[in-house]
Design an enzyme around this catalytic site. Structure first.
Site, mmCIF file in Angstrom:
data_model
loop_
_atom_site.group_PDB
_atom_site.id
_atom_site.type_symbol
_atom_site.label_atom_id
_atom_site.label_comp_id
_atom_site.label_asym_id
_atom_site.label_seq_id
_atom_site.Cartn_x
_atom_site.Cartn_y
_atom_site.Cartn_z
ATOM 1 N N SER A 10 0.837 -1.221 0.000
ATOM 2 C CA SER A 10 0.000 0.000 0.000
ATOM 3 C C SER A 10 0.867 1.265 0.000
ATOM 4 C CB SER A 10 -0.883 0.027 1.255
ATOM 5 O OG SER A 10 -0.062 -0.171 2.410
ATOM 6 N N GLY A 11 2.169 1.093 -0.079
ATOM 7 C CA GLY A 11 3.073 2.246 0.041
ATOM 8 C C GLY A 11 3.431 2.867 -1.296
ATOM 9 N N GLY A 14 4.882 0.035 -3.586
ATOM 10 C CA GLY A 14 3.851 -1.001 -3.734
ATOM 11 C C GLY A 14 2.698 -0.534 -4.609
ATOM 12 N N TYR A 130 18.019 3.002 11.024
ATOM 13 C CA TYR A 130 17.425 2.435 9.796
ATOM 14 C C TYR A 130 18.514 1.782 8.953
ATOM 15 C CZ TYR A 130 15.365 2.776 5.044
ATOM 16 O OH TYR A 130 14.918 2.532 3.768
ATOM 17 N N ASN A 159 16.878 8.026 -3.658
ATOM 18 C CA ASN A 159 15.666 8.653 -3.097
ATOM 19 C C ASN A 159 14.513 8.551 -4.089
ATOM 20 O OD1 ASN A 159 17.897 9.776 -1.474
ATOM 21 N ND2 ASN A 159 16.242 11.005 -0.549
ATOM 22 N N HIS A 173 9.710 12.152 3.327
ATOM 23 C CA HIS A 173 10.955 12.481 2.636
ATOM 24 C C HIS A 173 10.872 13.904 2.088
ATOM 25 C CE1 HIS A 173 11.484 7.989 2.387
ATOM 26 N NE2 HIS A 173 12.653 8.387 2.823
#
Ligand code: NAP
Ligand code: GFB
Length: 306
Positions: A10-11, A14, A130, A159, A173
């Site tokens: 869902s990102g 994705g 991270y 990025n 971001h």
């Protein structure tokens, strides 16, 4: 019918893969199960029995989120990765692709960043939690491939930005944060405040390009070593904000807030390996990609991830 399971479906990436509309793909989000929980993870893998996995799920954020939540980013990403790669092994997944990012490379290392230097020094302090969690993904993949003959491979994009990004001001971001800020500055006739000096450089790639490369990799990449996905073109934060303002039609004042961090000055990466495999692959130019993303944002606001 062999299924490809997309964790983190869902990102930003994705949803770009979903836009390709390919058959036999299952897209997961947190609603389907919390991948920091091993039992929920195994249950999802037993339910779908995927032959292949595109593993995107992660706690992801920009410099703000990484600096505030280094512990959470480390913990959640380590747990998600341990669980997903173990559940894939236990259920006989034939191939799994995971994602690191060029921010996980050592802060001090030869440029352009090359896959072989991944572990040759500490990452930049702004996202060490991270970064170390992501580096363990490479260690876990190599260890599983070696002991159990798994087929785990890793992509290292730069990025990424685009539609359905996280537009939250604190942990988003730089691209989505500035698009959101610029939209409100235009609407409210206020200054557009940019963090830092504007001098740092980033290699910005559109999510739809990464989606195509991820699918290419899943079917065609056979090496165990990671591969960097990069356009090799750097954009300064200053130039980025000027493009965003132009595409948004913002003509107000742009202010650089020196009290906010610049983070890594630059992280130029080596696209030699990608060019060897796909010499004709063309990344979307930043100008066009930002235009697409700004238009998407304006059309979908306020129903965007923020
Ligand atoms: P994103 O937009 O933040 O999406 C993260 C995805 O992971 C969402 O679908 C989210 O589900 C899911 N997720 C997070 N925590 C979860 C949990 N505990 N259980 C189950 N699902 C969970 O991320 P992205 O930008 O698409 O990044 C995808 C991958 O690419 C990540 O591995 C990231 O490290 C990597 N990457 C990203 C960039 C970048 O610039 N964005 C650059 C290089 C590499 P919900 O939507 O339900 O929360
Ligand atoms: O995308 P970003 O937040 O993270 O970019 P990194 C940070 C750069 O953009 C810094 C400037 O130079 C900031 O000063 N910037 C200017 C802003 N205005 C803003 C703003 O409003 N919001 C944000 N966020 N930045 C990330 C890693 O590093 O790279 C992640 O922390 C991930 O883990 C990602 O890997 C790809 O590019 O510095």
């Amino acid at each position: 019918m062999s299924i490809t399971l997309v964790t983190g479906g869902s990102g930003l990436i994705g949803s770009a893969i979903k836009r390709l509309g390919l058959p036999n793909m299952v897209f997961l989000s947190r609603k389907d199960g919390d991948l920091t929980d091993f039992n929920q993870t195994v249950k999802l893998f037993k339910k779908h029995r995927p032959a292949k996995v595109i593993h995107l799920a992660a706690q992801v954020g920009g410099i703000g989120g990484n600096m505030i939540h280094s512990g959470e980013y480390f913990r959640n990403n380590i747990m998600i990765n341990i669980n997903v790669l173990e559940a894939a092994r236990l259920t006989g997944v034939k191939k799994l692709i995971s994602f690191m990012s060029t921010c996980v490379f050592p802060d001090k290392c030869p440029y352009p960043l090359n896959e072989k230097d991944l572990h040759n020094g500490p990452p930049h302090p702004s996202n060490f939690g991270y970064a170390y969690a992501k580096r363990m993904l490479e260690v876990q993949s190599s260890a599983y491939n070696s002991e159990w003959g798994c087929n785990y491979i890793i992509a290292i994009p730069t990025n990424i930005y685009g539609p359905n990004d996280n537009f939250n001001f604190t942990d988003g971001h730089v691209v989505p944060s500035l698009i959101h800020k610029c939209y409100l500055a235009k609407k409210n006739n206020t200054d557009l405040v940019v963090w830092g000096s504007g001098k740092p450089l980033r290699e910005l790639v559109l999510t739809d390009d990464i989606a195509k490369l991820a699918l290419w990799m899943l079917d065609n990449y056979k090496e165990s070593a990671p591969i960097i996905f990069t356009s090799g073109i750097e954009t300064s934060i200053r130039d980025l904000v000027l493009v965003i303002a132009k595409k948004m039609g913002f003509t107000g004042k742009i202010v650089f807030d020196g009290s906010k961090p610049d983070g890594q000055f630059r992280k130029p990466s080596d696209g030699t390996k990608l060019k060897k495999y796909l010499p004709d692959f063309k990344f979307t130019p930043v100008d066009g990609g930002i235009e697409q993303t700004v238009n998407w944002f304006v059309e979908n606001y306020p129903k965007v991830r923020k």
